[in-house]
Motif scaffolding. Sequence first.
Motif, short mmCIF file in Angstrom:
data_model
loop_
_atom_site.label_atom_id
_atom_site.label_comp_id
_atom_site.label_asym_id
_atom_site.label_seq_id
_atom_site.Cartn_x
_atom_site.Cartn_y
_atom_site.Cartn_z
N PRO A 5 0.92 -1.07 0.08
CA PRO A 5 0.09 -0.07 0.01
C PRO A 5 0.80 1.21 -0.13
CG PRO A 5 0.08 -1.01 2.34
CD PRO A 5 0.78 -1.73 1.30
N ILE A 6 1.91 1.13 0.49
CA ILE A 6 2.94 2.30 0.81
C ILE A 6 4.17 1.77 0.64
CG2 ILE A 6 3.91 4.10 2.08
CD1 ILE A 6 1.27 4.06 3.82
N GLU A 7 5.22 2.66 -0.13
CA GLU A 7 6.52 2.17 -0.48
C GLU A 7 7.10 1.90 0.76
OE1 GLU A 7 10.70 4.05 -2.29
OE2 GLU A 7 8.91 5.22 -2.33
N ASN A 8 8.11 0.68 0.81
CA ASN A 8 8.53 0.25 1.75
C ASN A 8 7.69 -0.96 3.04
OD1 ASN A 8 10.98 0.90 0.82
ND2 ASN A 8 10.94 2.98 2.12
N ARG A 9 6.47 -0.89 2.70
CA ARG A 9 5.58 -1.49 3.44
C ARG A 9 4.93 -2.74 2.70
NH1 ARG A 9 6.19 3.58 5.00
NH2 ARG A 9 6.10 3.98 7.04
N THR A 10 4.88 -3.85 3.20
CA THR A 10 4.31 -5.17 2.62
C THR A 10 3.20 -5.62 3.54
OG1 THR A 10 6.23 -5.55 1.26
CG2 THR A 10 4.59 -7.33 1.22
N LEU A 11 2.20 -6.13 2.99
CA LEU A 11 0.99 -6.71 3.69
C LEU A 11 0.77 -8.00 3.20
CD1 LEU A 11 -1.24 -3.68 4.65
CD2 LEU A 11 0.45 -4.55 6.11
N ASN A 12 0.78 -9.31 3.85
CA ASN A 12 0.24 -10.67 3.42
C ASN A 12 -0.67 -11.18 4.22
OD1 ASN A 12 2.48 -10.75 1.46
ND2 ASN A 12 3.84 -10.83 3.29
N ALA A 13 -1.65 -11.67 3.42
CA ALA A 13 -2.75 -12.63 4.28
C ALA A 13 -3.04 -13.88 3.28
CB ALA A 13 -3.87 -11.33 4.06
N MET A 50 -8.15 -22.20 8.33
CA MET A 50 -7.10 -21.58 8.82
C MET A 50 -6.57 -20.18 8.29
SD MET A 50 -4.28 -24.71 9.32
CE MET A 50 -3.55 -24.59 7.83
N SER A 51 -6.19 -19.13 8.79
CA SER A 51 -5.75 -17.93 8.03
C SER A 51 -4.38 -17.51 8.79
CB SER A 51 -6.91 -16.94 8.28
OG SER A 51 -6.97 -16.73 9.82
N ASN A 52 -3.80 -16.51 8.07
CA ASN A 52 -2.55 -15.94 8.37
C ASN A 52 -2.41 -14.66 7.74
OD1 ASN A 52 -1.23 -16.12 5.85
ND2 ASN A 52 -1.12 -18.32 5.90
N SER A 53 -1.68 -13.98 8.49
CA SER A 53 -1.34 -12.39 8.05
C SER A 53 -0.04 -12.00 8.53
CB SER A 53 -2.45 -11.67 8.50
OG SER A 53 -2.45 -11.44 9.99
N SER A 54 0.63 -11.26 7.68
CA SER A 54 1.97 -10.78 8.15
C SER A 54 2.21 -9.07 7.70
CB SER A 54 3.14 -11.77 7.77
OG SER A 54 3.22 -11.77 6.48
N GLY A 55 3.15 -8.70 8.28
CA GLY A 55 3.48 -7.22 7.61
C GLY A 55 5.07 -7.01 7.77
#
Length: 69
Positions: A5-13, A50-55
């Motif tokens: 969403p923003i440079e240098n930031r990654t979100l995973n789900a 099952m679910s997972n998320s990370s940033g």
Amino acid sequence: MTAVPIENRTLNAGGSVTDFKYLDISTEMLTNSGVLRISDYPETMRPTFMSNSSGEYVQPLDDGIRLSL
């Protein structure tokens, strides 16, 4: 799913769904477990959903060094 969403930031789900049923079990396994019908044979400890998320945040530093959190 991955988003930046923003440079240098990654979100995973992610997530998964399991709909599991035994179709056939050897009579030895049923006898040894004390179960008479396949439908009564216990499933292993397996969740249905099952679910997972990370940033991740990456901060560029001097001389090409990056700090990743």
